[in-house]
Design a protein around this motif. Structure first.
Motif, mmCIF file in Angstrom:
data_model
loop_
_atom_site.group_PDB
_atom_site.id
_atom_site.type_symbol
_atom_site.label_atom_id
_atom_site.label_comp_id
_atom_site.label_asym_id
_atom_site.label_seq_id
_atom_site.Cartn_x
_atom_site.Cartn_y
_atom_site.Cartn_z
ATOM 1 N N ARG A 436 41.574 36.423 34.657
ATOM 2 C CA ARG A 436 41.202 34.968 34.977
ATOM 3 C C ARG A 436 42.270 34.048 34.833
ATOM 4 O O ARG A 436 43.305 33.945 34.132
ATOM 5 N N ARG A 437 42.501 33.346 36.141
ATOM 6 C CA ARG A 437 43.743 32.411 36.439
ATOM 7 C C ARG A 437 43.592 31.325 35.686
ATOM 8 O O ARG A 437 42.637 31.016 35.098
ATOM 9 N N GLU A 438 44.916 30.417 35.621
ATOM 10 C CA GLU A 438 44.844 29.184 34.975
ATOM 11 C C GLU A 438 44.053 28.226 35.496
ATOM 12 O O GLU A 438 43.342 27.562 34.813
ATOM 13 N N ASP A 439 43.584 28.238 36.929
ATOM 14 C CA ASP A 439 42.825 27.353 37.404
ATOM 15 C C ASP A 439 41.464 27.505 37.293
ATOM 16 O O ASP A 439 40.604 26.891 37.973
ATOM 17 N N GLY A 440 40.995 28.766 36.720
ATOM 18 C CA GLY A 440 39.531 28.949 36.246
ATOM 19 C C GLY A 440 39.033 30.248 37.241
ATOM 20 O O GLY A 440 38.012 30.587 36.776
ATOM 21 N N ALA A 441 39.752 30.360 38.248
ATOM 22 C CA ALA A 441 39.162 31.397 39.177
ATOM 23 C C ALA A 441 39.532 32.843 38.633
ATOM 24 O O ALA A 441 40.311 33.119 37.788
ATOM 25 N N VAL A 442 38.571 33.614 39.173
ATOM 26 C CA VAL A 442 38.549 35.158 38.734
ATOM 27 C C VAL A 442 39.562 35.958 39.875
ATOM 28 O O VAL A 442 39.201 35.549 41.099
ATOM 29 N N ILE A 484 34.904 41.162 56.567
ATOM 30 C CA ILE A 484 33.433 40.742 56.113
ATOM 31 C C ILE A 484 34.073 40.231 54.714
ATOM 32 O O ILE A 484 33.566 39.490 54.437
ATOM 33 N N SER A 485 35.090 40.973 53.994
ATOM 34 C CA SER A 485 35.250 40.450 52.788
ATOM 35 C C SER A 485 36.085 39.269 52.759
ATOM 36 O O SER A 485 35.645 38.213 51.862
ATOM 37 N N ARG A 486 36.899 38.744 53.815
ATOM 38 C CA ARG A 486 37.347 37.575 53.726
ATOM 39 C C ARG A 486 36.355 36.616 53.978
ATOM 40 O O ARG A 486 36.497 35.674 53.270
ATOM 41 N N GLU A 487 35.222 36.902 54.717
ATOM 42 C CA GLU A 487 34.223 35.971 55.373
ATOM 43 C C GLU A 487 33.464 35.499 53.846
ATOM 44 O O GLU A 487 33.257 34.560 53.587
ATOM 45 N N LEU A 488 33.118 36.762 53.148
ATOM 46 C CA LEU A 488 32.471 36.647 51.931
ATOM 47 C C LEU A 488 33.197 35.727 50.967
ATOM 48 O O LEU A 488 32.471 34.673 50.192
ATOM 49 N N ALA A 489 34.602 36.173 50.796
ATOM 50 C CA ALA A 489 35.212 35.160 49.436
ATOM 51 C C ALA A 489 35.134 33.777 50.017
ATOM 52 O O ALA A 489 35.335 32.931 49.040
ATOM 53 N N GLU A 490 35.604 33.487 51.271
ATOM 54 C CA GLU A 490 35.487 32.067 51.723
ATOM 55 C C GLU A 490 34.104 31.443 51.460
ATOM 56 O O GLU A 490 34.008 30.169 51.169
ATOM 57 N N ARG A 491 33.062 32.160 51.856
ATOM 58 C CA ARG A 491 31.834 31.464 51.672
ATOM 59 C C ARG A 491 31.602 31.156 50.259
ATOM 60 O O ARG A 491 30.768 30.323 49.739
ATOM 61 N N MET A 492 32.133 32.118 49.293
ATOM 62 C CA MET A 492 31.990 31.905 47.861
ATOM 63 C C MET A 492 32.862 30.824 47.407
ATOM 64 O O MET A 492 32.883 29.980 46.227
ATOM 65 N N GLY A 493 33.732 30.108 47.998
ATOM 66 C CA GLY A 493 34.767 29.056 47.871
ATOM 67 C C GLY A 493 36.157 29.586 47.420
ATOM 68 O O GLY A 493 36.723 28.760 46.720
ATOM 69 N N GLY A 494 36.309 31.061 47.730
ATOM 70 C CA GLY A 494 37.472 31.459 47.229
ATOM 71 C C GLY A 494 38.310 31.905 48.496
ATOM 72 O O GLY A 494 38.188 31.234 49.536
ATOM 73 N N PRO A 513 35.656 31.647 42.564
ATOM 74 C CA PRO A 513 35.325 30.665 41.561
ATOM 75 C C PRO A 513 34.036 31.096 40.966
ATOM 76 O O PRO A 513 33.131 30.653 41.168
ATOM 77 N N LEU A 514 34.193 32.093 40.010
ATOM 78 C CA LEU A 514 33.088 32.782 39.209
ATOM 79 C C LEU A 514 33.275 31.843 37.807
ATOM 80 O O LEU A 514 34.008 32.178 36.952
ATOM 81 N N ALA A 515 32.338 30.914 37.384
ATOM 82 C CA ALA A 515 32.473 30.214 36.261
ATOM 83 C C ALA A 515 31.795 30.910 35.166
ATOM 84 O O ALA A 515 30.727 31.781 35.395
#
Length: 675
Positions: A436-442, A484-494, A513-515
């Motif tokens: 878990r990063r300092e900005d809250g992202a996984v 595909i993985s990059r597309e999915l990560a960006e669609r998830m806001g990452g 960004p998995l809260a």
């Protein structure tokens, strides 16, 4: 009383009656006397504070020059006056008009000086206000003259036509561009003092407004009515073919300013834009039609490819579970691995199609991040160990928790990264880290000790791209997984990124960004092989492809289930009405009656007989999101994409029957591990 006494009494009375500040000064300028009114005006508590002080020291520095001049003149026997400011003892600003007069003895000699100061603060402020007002007036006049000069120059220089009319709508001033808007720069229709109505009549008489032809009176009435309201704008075409837009604005004095813009070029552009818009609309319709055709093609091809693939994978899976000779087992394993590879490639192509069509959606639900990471890592560890590679999994405590996000997409990204790492690593290890990063992202991080690649040489996140042209031949792969993985990560806001060193290894990471999520989900245990038969399941399976139907029958036969097979939706509905089934497996595309219609008819029949509903699973090669949604809308409880394996089918049936885990599935035996 002698003369001197009377004089002193008179002087005392005068000083008491005076409303001014009166001081008696020595010839060297020291204060000897001040009247009571002076003490009051200067807010001096006691005269003793001023007695004997030099008068000049009681004034501010900027006033002393005038004061010194007045003292010199008075000492010489002539009275003197000056105006200066001097604050009171309490610091209040006051302006004073002061006169200094000589006091003579009986011989005519100057023996004292009389200083009288009158408070003129109010007058001074009025003078200052008046002076400022006069200065502003002068500035305003100067500005007005300059403004008028600018206006005259601007009217002449403006590219647009401009004219001013007075409150009686008579022309006052105009420029050449305004005259051109009437049809002629040298027109004699424009004349100072001529009304706008008369100007229009002269223009109509010469036919300068072709749109008014045949209805001149009505046109004139409409034009004047619009002018009276002085709002909005109107356009008109002149007889010379040019277009003008006129805008009228009412002034505060009742006059009017009229502006004329030559919009001929804009009109031409509008026509071009309309033609372009029509062409774009036709192109958009063609593109949408092509996209729909492509989607339909992909859906059909997915079904057509997955249907025979289901037979290949299913039969290979059954062979792997049979007691085979080593050589025959190796053949079965190759068939099964090849089928899995083909299925993975098909899924990648469908995902790319979804991305291009904007149909990728994220299902945000709570799930356990640690368990989600452990599952694909454990599955791939077997393949890594076959190559002699170690797979190290490190999940930091802050990340080993419930989170909110799309579990399937997270698993897909991680599986792609781990699979690539194992594919391109011959010796060493693959390290999977979750933190878990300092900005809250996984951060999902996958490092390997593989071949690596040169950064910047190729965009490895581009579709069908490999770091080296020889990679595809040496290692295989379509080059779609990372895209595909990059597309999915960006669609998830990452985001997904990497670093690599040729010959040393690569480091890929996805920041998502998995809260954190507060709820708890109970993990589902894997099926075991020693569960005893509780009761035999009766399952209705509908599929128009006999091979696929046979695969289902063979898989379920291992677990002691009774399978009734039918070839279309109509047969499925008929069989359901006369039989008793624990679960229904329904294909989607079938002749006579499709699977969705069959599900709807079954649900309607059930609703007419009572609240109990039999679980129905869509077992189909139609694996896109809209197909899942269509099955759910029809009344299905789940969706199993083809091709299937024993494990996938059993897990889906367990979930549909609301079994808390596959261990409670009432089957005679459970599937063993994949070969």
């Amino acid at each position: 009383m002698d003369h001197a006494a009377r004089t002193e009494n008179y002087f005392s009375a005068v000083t008491r009656a005076s409303q001014d500040v009166m001081r008696i000064l020595t010839l060297d300028g020291r204060v000897e006397y001040m009247n009571a009114r002076g003490l009051e005006l200067l807010e001096i508590a006691s005269f003793e504070s001023n007695r004997g002080k030099f008068w000049a020291d009681l004034w501010p520095q900027e006033s002393r020059r005038e004061l010194a001049r007045a003292l010199r003149q008075a000492r010489q026997g002539s009275p003197a006056t000056f105006v200066a400011s001097c604050p009171t003892a309490r610091g209040k600003v006051r302006w004073w008009s002061t006169s200094v007069s000589p006091v003579l003895d009986e011989h005519g000699a100057v023996v004292r000086l009389l200083a009288t100061s009158r408070n003129i603060t109010r007058e001074r402020r009025r003078e200052q206000k008046l002076s400022k007002a006069l200065a502003k007036a002068r500035q305003a006049e100067i500005a007005r003259e300059a403004y008028l000069s600018y206006i005259r120059e601007a009217i002449t220089a403006l590219p647009a036509g401009l004219a001013f009319y007075d409150a009686e709508d008579r022309l006052v001033v105009w420029n050449a561009q305004y005259a051109a808007a009437g049809g002629s720069i040298e027109s004699d229709h424009l004349e100072a003092g001529r009304s706008f109505r008369d100007i229009l009549k002269l223009d109509l008489a010469e036919g300068r407004h072709p749109e008014a032809q045949g209805r001149e009176a009505a046109w004139l009435h409409e034009r004047l009515a619009a002018r009276r309201s002085a709002s909005g704008a109107h356009e008109q075409k002149l007889s010379n073919g040019r277009w003008y837009r006129f805008e009228d604005r009412r002034l505060s004095d009742g006059g009017l300013v009229s502006i004329a813009f030559d919009v001929t070029i804009h009109k031409r552009r509008e026509r071009m834009l309309r033609r372009t818009a029509q062409q774009l609309a036709r192109a958009k319709e063609a593109a949408e039609s092509a996209s729909q055709s492509k989607s339909a093609f992909l859906a059909n091809m997915s079904h057509e490819i997955r249907t025979p693939l289901k037979g290949v994978v299913g039969m290979a899976d059954l062979l792997c579970r049979a007691d085979l000779k080593p050589a025959h087992r190796e053949i079965a394993e190759i068939i099964k691995a090849s089928g899995a590879t083909l299925e993975h490639l098909l899924s990648d192509i469908l995902d790319i199609a979804k991305v291009e069509a904007g149909e990728i959606t994220m299902e945000v639900r709570p799930f356990h991040l640690g368990d989600t990471v452990r599952a694909p890592t454990a599955l791939i560890r077997l393949k890594a160990e076959e190559k002699g590679l170690a797979v190290v999994l490190e999940i930091e405590q802050p990340a080993d928790e419930m989170v909110a996000g799309d579990q399937g997409r997270v698993r897909q990204i991680l599986s792609n990264l781990i699979s690539n790492a194992i594919k391109f690593t011959a010796i060493g290890q693959v390290t999977v880290t979750v933190s878990r990063r300092e900005d809250g992202a996984v951060r999902l991080r996958v490092r390997d000790t593989g071949v690596g690649f040169e950064m910047g040489k190729a965009d490895i996140f581009r579709r069908f791209e490999q770091a080296d042209g020889t990679i595809t031949r040496r290692y295989g792969g379509s080059g779609l997984g990372l895209a595909i993985s990059r597309e999915l990560a960006e669609r998830m806001g990452g985001r997904l990124d990497c670093t690599s060193i040729l010959g040393v290894g690569s480091d890929f990471w996805a920041d998502l960004p998995l809260a954190p999520e507060a709820c708890v989900v109970k993990a589902t245990e894997a099926p075991t092989a020693d569960t005893e038969l509780e009761r035999r399941l009766s399952i209705l399976a509908a599929d128009d492809h006999s091979t696929n139907l046979r695969v289902v029958e063979l898989i379920l036969a291992q677990f002691g289930a009774d399978v009734t097979g039918v070839a279309n939706g109509a047969e499925a509905v008929a069989a359901f009405k006369v039989g008793t089934f624990d679960l229904v497996l329904m294909d989607m595309q079938m002749p006579v009656l499709d699977g969705l219609s069959a599900v709807r008819q079954i649900r309607e029949w059930e609703a007419s007989r009572g609240p109990t509903a039999t679980p129905i699973l869509m077992l189909t090669a139609n694996a896109m999101a809209e197909h899942r949604a269509a099955g759910e809308a029809a009344g299905a409880d789940g969706h199993i994409p083809k091709p299937i394996t024993s494990e996938a089918l059993i897990h889906a049936i367990a979930a549909a029957l609301d079994a808390p885990s596959a261990d409670h599935l009432p089957l005679a035996a459970k599937p063993t591990a994949w070969c």
